[in-house]
Design an enzyme around this catalytic site. Structure first.
Site, PDB file in Angstrom:
ATOM      1  N   ASP A  80       4.197  -6.585   7.684  1.00 57.30           N
ATOM      2  CA  ASP A  80       3.729  -9.026   8.034  1.00 57.30           C
ATOM      3  C   ASP A  80       5.228  -8.868   8.545  1.00 57.30           C
ATOM      4  O   ASP A  80       5.478 -10.064   8.603  1.00 57.30           O
ATOM      5  CB  ASP A  80       3.854  -8.672   6.632  1.00 57.30           C
ATOM      6  CG  ASP A  80       2.566  -7.777   6.199  1.00 57.30           C
ATOM      7  OD1 ASP A  80       2.244  -7.362   6.802  1.00 57.30           O
ATOM      8  OD2 ASP A  80       2.682  -8.372   4.753  1.00 57.30           O
TER       9      ASP A  80
ATOM     10  N   ASP B 196       0.134   2.433   8.417  1.00 56.00           N
ATOM     11  CA  ASP B 196       1.023   2.104   8.618  1.00 56.00           C
ATOM     12  C   ASP B 196       2.152   2.757   7.899  1.00 56.00           C
ATOM     13  O   ASP B 196       2.565   3.189   7.549  1.00 56.00           O
ATOM     14  CB  ASP B 196       1.341  -0.019   8.113  1.00 56.00           C
ATOM     15  CG  ASP B 196       0.698   0.756   6.893  1.00 56.00           C
ATOM     16  OD1 ASP B 196       0.608   0.683   6.165  1.00 56.00           O
ATOM     17  OD2 ASP B 196       1.730  -0.949   6.073  1.00 56.00           O
TER      18      ASP B 196
ATOM     19  N   GLU C 112      -5.649   0.052   9.590  1.00 54.16           N
ATOM     20  CA  GLU C 112      -5.563  -0.740   8.267  1.00 54.16           C
ATOM     21  C   GLU C 112      -5.500   0.590   7.510  1.00 54.16           C
ATOM     22  O   GLU C 112      -6.167   2.070   8.274  1.00 54.16           O
ATOM     23  CB  GLU C 112      -7.202  -0.798   7.702  1.00 54.16           C
ATOM     24  CG  GLU C 112      -7.298  -2.054   6.744  1.00 54.16           C
ATOM     25  CD  GLU C 112      -5.742  -3.366   7.450  1.00 54.16           C
ATOM     26  OE1 GLU C 112      -4.768  -3.096   6.966  1.00 54.16           O
ATOM     27  OE2 GLU C 112      -6.624  -4.269   8.578  1.00 54.16           O
TER      28      GLU C 112
ATOM     29  N   GLY D 291      -4.214 -12.297   1.927  1.00 51.56           N
ATOM     30  CA  GLY D 291      -4.306 -11.530   2.832  1.00 51.56           C
ATOM     31  C   GLY D 291      -3.423 -11.723   4.106  1.00 51.56           C
ATOM     32  O   GLY D 291      -3.331 -10.641   5.117  1.00 51.56           O
ATOM     33  N   LEU D 292      -2.981 -14.112   4.274  1.00 51.64           N
ATOM     34  CA  LEU D 292      -2.373 -13.208   5.795  1.00 51.64           C
ATOM     35  C   LEU D 292      -1.052 -13.455   5.842  1.00 51.64           C
ATOM     36  O   LEU D 292       0.000 -13.606   6.614  1.00 51.64           O
ATOM     37  CB  LEU D 292      -2.994 -15.006   5.812  1.00 51.64           C
ATOM     38  CG  LEU D 292      -4.543 -15.306   6.060  1.00 51.64           C
ATOM     39  CD1 LEU D 292      -5.177 -17.246   6.395  1.00 51.64           C
ATOM     40  CD2 LEU D 292      -5.147 -14.135   7.316  1.00 51.64           C
ATOM     41  N   SER D 293      -0.275 -13.099   4.551  1.00 50.64           N
ATOM     42  CA  SER D 293       0.531 -12.911   4.523  1.00 50.64           C
ATOM     43  C   SER D 293       1.688 -13.224   4.194  1.00 50.64           C
ATOM     44  O   SER D 293       2.848 -14.217   5.398  1.00 50.64           O
ATOM     45  CB  SER D 293       2.183 -11.543   5.297  1.00 50.64           C
ATOM     46  OG  SER D 293       2.444 -10.709   4.922  1.00 50.64           O
TER      47      SER D 293
ATOM     48  N   GLY E  43      -2.150 -15.415  -1.336  1.00 47.00           N
ATOM     49  CA  GLY E  43      -2.838 -14.413  -1.311  1.00 47.00           C
ATOM     50  C   GLY E  43      -4.093 -15.018  -0.812  1.00 47.00           C
ATOM     51  O   GLY E  43      -4.742 -13.733  -1.646  1.00 47.00           O
TER      52      GLY E  43
HETATM   53  P1  ADP Z   1       0.420 -12.888   0.761  1.00 51.38           P
HETATM   54  O1  ADP Z   1       1.400 -12.477   1.345  1.00 51.38           O
HETATM   55  O2  ADP Z   1      -0.807 -11.924   1.575  1.00 51.38           O
HETATM   56  O3  ADP Z   1      -0.253 -13.997   1.447  1.00 51.38           O
HETATM   57  P2  ADP Z   1       1.323 -12.561  -1.783  1.00 51.38           P
HETATM   58  O4  ADP Z   1       1.081 -12.051  -3.127  1.00 51.38           O
HETATM   59  O5  ADP Z   1       1.660 -10.972  -1.364  1.00 51.38           O
HETATM   60  O6  ADP Z   1      -0.028 -12.672  -0.362  1.00 51.38           O
HETATM   61  O7  ADP Z   1       2.444 -13.402  -1.404  1.00 51.38           O
HETATM   62  C1  ADP Z   1       2.242 -14.866  -2.500  1.00 51.38           C
HETATM   63  C2  ADP Z   1       3.246 -15.257  -2.803  1.00 51.38           C
HETATM   64  O8  ADP Z   1       4.276 -16.043  -1.930  1.00 51.38           O
HETATM   65  C3  ADP Z   1       3.015 -16.312  -3.499  1.00 51.38           C
HETATM   66  O9  ADP Z   1       2.677 -15.897  -5.094  1.00 51.38           O
HETATM   67  C4  ADP Z   1       4.320 -17.297  -4.222  1.00 51.38           C
HETATM   68  O10 ADP Z   1       5.004 -16.404  -5.151  1.00 51.38           O
HETATM   69  C5  ADP Z   1       4.919 -16.842  -2.592  1.00 51.38           C
HETATM   70  N1  ADP Z   1       5.394 -18.020  -1.742  1.00 51.38           N
HETATM   71  C6  ADP Z   1       4.075 -18.422  -0.685  1.00 51.38           C
HETATM   72  N2  ADP Z   1       3.868 -19.500   0.007  1.00 51.38           N
HETATM   73  C7  ADP Z   1       4.691 -19.682  -1.071  1.00 51.38           C
HETATM   74  C8  ADP Z   1       5.712 -21.196  -0.775  1.00 51.38           C
HETATM   75  N3  ADP Z   1       5.201 -22.013   0.370  1.00 51.38           N
HETATM   76  N4  ADP Z   1       6.528 -21.523  -1.652  1.00 51.38           N
HETATM   77  C9  ADP Z   1       7.141 -20.829  -2.725  1.00 51.38           C
HETATM   78  N5  ADP Z   1       6.030 -19.973  -2.831  1.00 51.38           N
HETATM   79  C10 ADP Z   1       5.314 -19.107  -1.807  1.00 51.38           C
HETATM   80 MG    MG Z   2       2.311 -10.306   0.844  1.00 56.22          MG
END
Ligand code: ADP
Ligand code: MG
Length: 390
Positions: free
Chosen positions: A172, A37, A34, A124-126, A122
């Site tokens: 990621d 990178d 962690e 943290g699992l990308s 959101g």
């Molecule tokens: P993480 O990558 O950790 O889940 P991020 O904030 O980097 O969190 O990414 C989340 C964002 O990715 C969401 O707010 C949305 O904008 C986009 N996203 C994720 N999944 C979807 C989906 N199924 N449809 C549309 N947008 C998505």
């Molecule tokens: Mg992300």
């Protein structure tokens, strides 16, 4: 298990014709490594058995229509003039990937796309990299484009940098593109080389989302980054040709740590020791030594908490609970910190008792409801459906 038939039917109903392809790309969890990178170091993520799915059909024009089931929202753009959307962030992931492919002189035709996912967003699992890589791969399938996984990952990362505005590392996207079922990947962030390491069948990986998010995460992250660069600058006169903390050993710090001010020494100590732990963890896992792997995960957490100072109370609580729960080999915060999730390595035959203990313990200690995810290592991006027609 995600039901492909639901996505197929939803596509057909929405667009009035069936999809010709369905692609998927997984979310990921970083087992160890962690804040290494951006220091040119090592990371050790595994792809999840949860993914983002894109159902698609080519069009005879240059229009891309995208429907996200999660957001119940449609986007429409013209491949000839792709711009950022200032109001809706989710559409920028897709637009950015299309733009990135076109910028590499890869011609694209228009498409109808429908997106669904069982990666929680959101946490943290990308879910973001899963989306980018799944969309990029879908365009490859529809346009008969062959890209190496590394190239696809770079296009996806570029989309996140330029269209979304998040200056993420490459981990990621790389694991979403190149992950292997049953394996974690030891990735060298300097040259993007990687090595798959099998995860013993008797182990499960459990992800627990603390439910906490801190607004300061971005500025704290930038401060840490700047601190690492400054440490390299200060160590250079003593250590010669170092480019990044990746090039520094623990023995170097023991000798020359006095060159760093009191606030930078712990930062450097975390990064240097974390790189060493990450390499040791890959060795331990490859040898099937889950006890050793677990010890390294705990040492990683302690270092992130005390030296790098990116943990928060809820993450520490989750790690404490995990270490007292049945079947746990080790546990640590995963991701950038200031909230987000922990990752725990758990004996498969104790995983139900582990999950129950975590849910009860977290409710008692914080009043929060925990929904642990029991994961096995999934595969990287792939095509999961292709129709007979063209
Ligand atoms: P993480 O990558 O950790 O889940 P991020 O904030 O980097 O969190 O990414 C989340 C964002 O990715 C969401 O707010 C949305 O904008 C986009 N996203 C994720 N999944 C979807 C989906 N199924 N449809 C549309 N947008 C998505
Ligand atoms: Mg992300």
């Amino acid at each position: 298990m995600y039901e492909l038939s639901t996505l197929y039917a939803a596509f057909e109903q929405y667009f009035g014709h069936p999809p010709t392809r369905i692609a998927r790309a997984p979310g990921r969890v970083n087992l160890i490594g962690e804040h290494t990178d951006y220091n040119d170091g090592f990371v050790f993520p595994m792809a999840l058995d949860r993914a983002t799915y894109v159902a698609a059909r080519p069009r005879n024009d240059q229009i891309v229509r995208v429907f996200s089931i999660k957001f119940r929202d449609e986007d429409q753009f013209d491949l000839q003039q792709i711009v950022r959307d200032e109001r809706r962030q989710w559409v920028n992931y897709i637009r950015g990937v299309a733009k990135g492919l076109l910028a590499r002189d890869l011609p694209l035709r228009g498409a109808d796309l429908m997106i669904d996912s069982d990666v929680p967003a959101g946490s943290g699992l990308s879910s973001s990299a899963a989306l980018e890589v799944a969309v990029g791969y879908t365009f490859q399938l529809l346009n008969n484009i062959n890209l190496l996984g590394e190239e696809l990952a770079l296009v996806a990362q570029g989309a996140e940098h330029t269209f979304v505005g998040v200056k993420c590392g490459i981990m990621d996207q790389l694991i979403a593109a190149l992950g292997e079922a049953g394996h974690a990947l030891l990735i060298d962030c300097r040259d993007l080389s990687y090595r798959p390491v099998p995860i013993p069948a008797e182990a499960r990986v459990v992800v627990c989302d603390s439910g906490v998010r801190h607004r300061l995460a971005g500025s704290e992250y930038n401060q840490r980054r700047a601190g690492c660069e400054e440490a390299v600058r200060l160590l250079k006169p003593a250590l010669g040709k170092i480019q990044a903390l990746r090039d520094v050993r623990s023995s170097d710090l023991a000798m020359y740590g006095h060159l760093l001010p009191p606030d930078l020494l712990p930062l450097a100590r975390h990064v240097v020791s974390e790189n060493e732990r990450t390499l040791a963890a890959a060795e331990a896992l490859a040898a099937g030594d889950l006890v050793k792997m677990g010890q390294l995960m705990v040492a990683s957490h302690v270092s992130l908490r005390d030296d790098y100072r990116v943990s928060v109370r809820e993450l520490d609580t989750l790690v404490d609970l995990a270490l007292a729960a049945p079947g746990c080999f080790g546990s640590r915060m995963t991701g950038g910190g200031f909230g987000g999730s922990t990752v725990s390595l758990v004996a498969a035959d104790h995983v139900d008792a582990f999950v129950a203990a975590m849910v009860d313990g977290y409710a008692i200690r914080t009043g929060r409801k925990l929904q642990p995810l029991v994961c096995t290592a999934g595969a990287g991006v792939s095509c999961v459906y292709a129709s007979e027609e063209e």
